[in-house]
Design an enzyme around this catalytic site. Structure first.
Site, PDB file in Angstrom:
ATOM      1  N   TRP A   1       0.851  -1.201   0.000  1.00 15.52           N
ATOM      2  CA  TRP A   1       0.000   0.000   0.000  1.00 15.52           C
ATOM      3  C   TRP A   1       0.874   1.233   0.000  1.00 15.52           C
ATOM      4  O   TRP A   1       2.087   1.127   0.280  1.00 15.52           O
ATOM      5  CB  TRP A   1      -0.946   0.005   1.228  1.00 15.52           C
ATOM      6  CG  TRP A   1      -2.224   0.748   0.935  1.00 15.52           C
ATOM      7  CD1 TRP A   1      -2.595   1.960   1.423  1.00 15.52           C
ATOM      8  CD2 TRP A   1      -3.267   0.323   0.056  1.00 15.52           C
ATOM      9  NE1 TRP A   1      -3.821   2.311   0.894  1.00 15.52           N
ATOM     10  CE2 TRP A   1      -4.246   1.334   0.061  1.00 15.52           C
ATOM     11  CE3 TRP A   1      -3.477  -0.801  -0.747  1.00 15.52           C
ATOM     12  CZ2 TRP A   1      -5.412   1.250  -0.710  1.00 15.52           C
ATOM     13  CZ3 TRP A   1      -4.636  -0.882  -1.513  1.00 15.52           C
ATOM     14  CH2 TRP A   1      -5.580   0.133  -1.484  1.00 15.52           C
TER      15      TRP A   1
ATOM     16  N   ASP B   1       0.273  10.920   0.050  1.00 15.98           N
ATOM     17  CA  ASP B   1      -0.792  11.922   0.136  1.00 15.98           C
ATOM     18  C   ASP B   1      -2.126  11.256   0.431  1.00 15.98           C
ATOM     19  O   ASP B   1      -2.229  10.036   0.484  1.00 15.98           O
ATOM     20  CB  ASP B   1      -0.859  12.713  -1.175  1.00 15.98           C
ATOM     21  CG  ASP B   1      -1.408  11.892  -2.337  1.00 15.98           C
ATOM     22  OD1 ASP B   1      -1.163  10.658  -2.374  1.00 15.98           O
ATOM     23  OD2 ASP B   1      -2.104  12.445  -3.202  1.00 15.98           O
TER      24      ASP B   1
ATOM     25  N   GLU C   1      -3.261   8.522  -1.697  1.00 16.98           N
ATOM     26  CA  GLU C   1      -2.471   7.290  -1.549  1.00 16.98           C
ATOM     27  C   GLU C   1      -1.592   6.980  -2.749  1.00 16.98           C
ATOM     28  O   GLU C   1      -1.291   5.827  -3.047  1.00 16.98           O
ATOM     29  CB  GLU C   1      -3.403   6.084  -1.288  1.00 16.98           C
ATOM     30  CG  GLU C   1      -4.509   6.388  -0.320  1.00 16.98           C
ATOM     31  CD  GLU C   1      -5.293   5.169   0.121  1.00 16.98           C
ATOM     32  OE1 GLU C   1      -6.153   4.728  -0.650  1.00 16.98           O
ATOM     33  OE2 GLU C   1      -5.042   4.669   1.221  1.00 16.98           O
ATOM     34  N   GLU C   2      -1.209   8.025  -3.456  1.00 14.22           N
ATOM     35  CA  GLU C   2      -0.478   7.815  -4.705  1.00 14.22           C
ATOM     36  C   GLU C   2       0.900   8.451  -4.723  1.00 14.22           C
ATOM     37  O   GLU C   2       1.822   7.907  -5.329  1.00 14.22           O
ATOM     38  CB  GLU C   2      -1.299   8.398  -5.878  1.00 14.22           C
ATOM     39  CG  GLU C   2      -2.612   7.681  -6.083  1.00 14.22           C
ATOM     40  CD  GLU C   2      -3.520   8.397  -7.069  1.00 14.22           C
ATOM     41  OE1 GLU C   2      -4.332   7.712  -7.691  1.00 14.22           O
ATOM     42  OE2 GLU C   2      -3.428   9.630  -7.197  1.00 14.22           O
TER      43      GLU C   2
ATOM     44  N   GLU D   1     -18.568   6.886  -4.569  1.00 10.15           N
ATOM     45  CA  GLU D   1     -17.360   7.709  -4.498  1.00 10.15           C
ATOM     46  C   GLU D   1     -17.324   8.739  -5.625  1.00 10.15           C
ATOM     47  O   GLU D   1     -17.017   9.908  -5.424  1.00 10.15           O
ATOM     48  CB  GLU D   1     -16.125   6.801  -4.591  1.00 10.15           C
ATOM     49  CG  GLU D   1     -14.800   7.524  -4.500  1.00 10.15           C
ATOM     50  CD  GLU D   1     -13.629   6.560  -4.677  1.00 10.15           C
ATOM     51  OE1 GLU D   1     -13.408   6.094  -5.814  1.00 10.15           O
ATOM     52  OE2 GLU D   1     -12.943   6.255  -3.682  1.00 10.15           O
TER      53      GLU D   1
HETATM   54  C1  NOJ Z   1      -7.259   3.148  -4.414  1.00 15.11           C
HETATM   55  C2  NOJ Z   1      -7.393   4.585  -4.106  1.00 15.11           C
HETATM   56  O1  NOJ Z   1      -6.835   4.867  -2.868  1.00 15.11           O
HETATM   57  C3  NOJ Z   1      -6.702   5.419  -5.110  1.00 15.11           C
HETATM   58  O2  NOJ Z   1      -6.768   6.747  -4.736  1.00 15.11           O
HETATM   59  C4  NOJ Z   1      -5.301   5.010  -5.224  1.00 15.11           C
HETATM   60  O3  NOJ Z   1      -4.786   5.605  -6.349  1.00 15.11           O
HETATM   61  C5  NOJ Z   1      -5.117   3.511  -5.357  1.00 15.11           C
HETATM   62  N1  NOJ Z   1      -5.910   2.772  -4.463  1.00 15.11           N
HETATM   63  C6  NOJ Z   1      -3.686   3.133  -5.130  1.00 15.11           C
HETATM   64  O4  NOJ Z   1      -3.322   3.337  -3.784  1.00 15.11           O
HETATM   65  C1  NOJ Z   2      -9.375   6.218  -2.081  1.00  8.85           C
HETATM   66  C2  NOJ Z   2      -9.102   7.623  -1.719  1.00  8.85           C
HETATM   67  O1  NOJ Z   2      -8.165   8.128  -2.631  1.00  8.85           O
HETATM   68  C3  NOJ Z   2      -8.577   7.729  -0.328  1.00  8.85           C
HETATM   69  O2  NOJ Z   2      -8.461   9.089   0.021  1.00  8.85           O
HETATM   70  C4  NOJ Z   2      -9.492   7.055   0.657  1.00  8.85           C
HETATM   71  O3  NOJ Z   2      -8.919   7.084   1.935  1.00  8.85           O
HETATM   72  C5  NOJ Z   2      -9.754   5.631   0.252  1.00  8.85           C
HETATM   73  N1  NOJ Z   2     -10.164   5.550  -1.115  1.00  8.85           N
HETATM   74  C6  NOJ Z   2     -10.859   5.008   1.119  1.00  8.85           C
HETATM   75  O4  NOJ Z   2     -12.053   5.708   0.962  1.00  8.85           O
END
Ligand code: NOJ
Ligand code: NOJ
Length: 617
Positions: A158, A214, A217-218, A440
């Site tokens: 992750w 961030d 999550e990227e 979402e």
């Molecule tokens: C799902 C989401 O968190 C999305 O924002 C992210 O790009 C991918 N997972 C990879 O972490």
């Molecule tokens: C993807 C989003 O990018 C992230 O901000 C969020 O925490 C997760 N999904 C779970 O909702």
């Protein structure tokens, strides 16, 4: 990176999920609604209770869609595949519980208070769970982004660590801690809430100057949202500590330095949301809008240093951010530059091919409602060269200067601002199904809901938008005392000390006994295609033992590992009844479970939700 490229656009059928909801007494008719601006108040009133129940449905153990989530664990979404959000994120949970604490404080809903207590107790335990980011011993484990629904560590790959989580969690807990103090429960604030908060504050003081992932999550780097959340946490944490006779010297030493660093994201025109990294993006990102609404302080002025919603910098940023989506989404085509558009995360987003999100579009509205409150409190609007283009877009003759609330220009500006803000809500209204279910994202070309269904954070973003629109204010966090920027920024850190928070013995708060309980039936029953599972029982709500009137359960959360059928009915508290599950074949023939009958008594308590969990027999 990570899953982004692998995710397909295969969706859970939203209609299946919606059909399981109890009849929505306040559902509104579907159909074109955007042009009916007068309907916005009505829609917001209807969508408010739907959003609150949408959140609680995802909360363990008794939420309607939370089978498998432990007590106090909030799922990001009930979606188990495409995407799998059946986890608890520290960020999502903290933002949602900050919302619920504010709802509890403004409504006095004591069911919410019980959920808040459960959440805090669960967080105390999660802080001690060692995970791939580390452990509690040096604080590093606190920045783990997500955990299993049972509260154990998630060990897959992750984007970690994510350093906004501890900051946001301390903010949510402090909001409740302040209520406790104001209502005569200082011991609970000191002995239960503070030990959890203290670990999170220590974490922020030690690690704020290190890069991390961030909020999306990227990107591994420095994130405006994270820095802003960290700054707020330490400022508010210091005064919260003082209010219970404690200190947070690391808060005091680090907060000004974080504030100094926060200024570095501004490029002269807008906030570059990710720095100390090379994303190849413009930097215009709803990250910045979310930072502003979650660090809004009703007692602050239009302060640029803390990027208040009404600050010239934040208004300029609002325009840069929202304009970046005007040409990329087909559903925004033809919308005038003076009107609201659908807003996504950032222009270059490829997640599900890059679409508008409900929570980012609502953020664009919420920032402006909060700004409006700040202008009205100040009694004037000052247009600077920084904010001029924002104002000119919505009011063509705007010019730099200060306009007192008695002036006609002020009236014109605030009225244009309100109309413009309402436009963002109307966009969300237009693309929300009649059931009120908030996923979402919504498709950039068709407006159809996309990605995770029933996203907990989407529902919370609706509630915070509605509160801002109604001038229901969150507490001040002390922004007005935190606007001095050190002349030189330094990359500092204060090493923390960390102790497991073990006290979860909440006082028994006075609460209102509920008369009707939403009772969810969960049964694990392996079935094959064409078969459906029902619940039937001795009370009218369960069809009075008549298979024809049995309640059909839903299978949208069914997996091979967890063959779940579930559904929900409203029953009077205290009702004692017998029940059984039965299966119907596609030809209508009925197979009953074996004897004996099952029995259950609906609890009489202050909780609105209850559940039973069974295995087919
Ligand atoms: C799902 C989401 O968190 C999305 O924002 C992210 O790009 C991918 N997972 C990879 O972490
Ligand atoms: C993807 C989003 O990018 C992230 O901000 C969020 O925490 C997760 N999904 C779970 O909702």
């Amino acid at each position: 990176m990570f899953l982004t490229m692998l995710v397909t656009t295969l969706l859970l059928p939203v209609s299946t999920l919606i059909s399981l909801l109890p009849p929505l007494t306040n559902a509104i008719p579907s159909g074109p609604r955007l042009d009916k601006r007068a309907d916005l108040d009505t829609w917001i009133a209807a969508q408010t209770p739907i959003s609150l129940s949408g959140i609680l449905a995802n909360f363990g153990p008794s939420g309607m869609k939370a089978y498998g989530a432990s007590t106090g664990i909030l799922l990001a979404s009930p979606s188990k595949t495409n995407p799998d959000y059946f986890y608890t994120w520290t960020r999502d949970s903290a933002l949602v519980f900050k919302t619920l604490v504010d709802q509890f404080i403004s409504t006095g809903d004591t069911d919410l208070q019980l959920q808040i207590d459960d959440y805090i107790s669960a967080q105390a335990k999660l802080q001690t769970v060692s995970n791939p980011s580390g452990s509690l011993s040096n604080g590093a484990g606190l920045a783990e982004p997500k955990y299993m629904p049972t509260g154990s560590a998630f060990t897959g790959d992750w984007g970690r660590p994510q350093r906004d989580g501890p900051a946001l969690r301390s903010t949510a807990l402090i909001a409740y801690g302040k209520w406790l103090i104001n209502n005569g429960y200082t011991a609970a604030a000191t002995n239960i809430v503070w030990p959890v908060v203290q670990n999170d504050l220590q974490y922020v003081g030690q690690y704020w100057n290190q890069t991390g992932f961030d909020l999306w999550e990227e990107v591994n780097g420095s994130s405006f949202f994270t820095t802003a959340a960290q700054h707020r946490a330490l400022v508010e944490g210091s005064s919260f500590a003082a209010s219970i006779g404690q200190t947070c010297s690391n808060c005091d030493s680090q907060a000004p330095q974080i504030r100094c660093f926060l200024q570095q994201y501004w490029n002269g025109q807008y906030i570059v949301s990710n720095i100390n990294t090379n994303t190849g993006r413009s930097g215009k990102d709803a990250n910045s809008c979310l930072a502003s609404i979650h660090t809004f302080d009703p007692e602050a002025g239009c302060d640029d240093a803390t990027f208040q919603p009404c600050s010239p910098k934040m208004l300029a940023n609002h325009k840069a951010l929202t304009d970046s989506f005007r040409s990329v989404y087909a559903i925004n085509a033809g919308i005038a530059a003076s009107s609201a558009v659908a807003v996504g995360r950032y222009l270059e987003d490829v997640y599900y091919n890059g679409n508008p999100w409900y929570l980012t579009t609502l953020c664009a509205a919420e920032q402006l409602y909060s700004a409006l409150y700040q202008f009205n409190t100040a009694g004037s609007i000052t247009i600077t060269s920084t904010s001029l283009s924002f104002w000119q877009a919505i009011y063509a003759s705007a010019a730099t200067g200060t306009y007192a609330s008695s002036s006609s220009t002020y009236t014109s500006l605030t009225s244009a601002l309100k109309t413009y803000a309402d436009g963002y809500v109307a966009i969300v209204q237009k693309y929300t199904p009649a059931s009120g279910a908030l996923a979402e994202q919504f498709d950039k070309s068709t407006g159809t809901p996309l990605s995770a269904v029933d996203l907990t954070w989407s529902y919370a973003s609706f509630l915070t938008m509605a509160a801002a629109r109604n001038n229901v204010l969150p507490a001040s966090w002390g922004a007005a005392t935190a606007s001095t920027i050190p002349s030189t920024c330094s990359a500092s850190s204060a090493t923390g000390s960390y102790t497991a928070a073990t006290n979860t013995a909440w006082p028994s708060f006075p609460c209102t006994t509920v008369s009707t309980v939403q009772l969810t039936f969960n049964v694990l029953a392996t079935t094959s295609s064409g078969q459906n599972v029902y619940v039937v029982g001795s009370i009218a709500e369960l069809g009075t033992w008549n298979p024809t009137n049995a309640i059909k359960l839903g299978a949208d959360m069914y997996t091979d590992g967890t063959p779940l059928w579930y559904g929900s009915v409203k029953v009077a508290a205290g009702t004692a009844f017998e029940y059984k599950y039965l299966r119907k074949e596609s030809d209508g023939s009925v197979t009953w479970e074996s004897d004996p009958n099952r029995s259950f008594t609906v609890p009489t308590s202050c909780r609105k939700d209850a559940s039973v969990s069974d295995n087919w027999r």
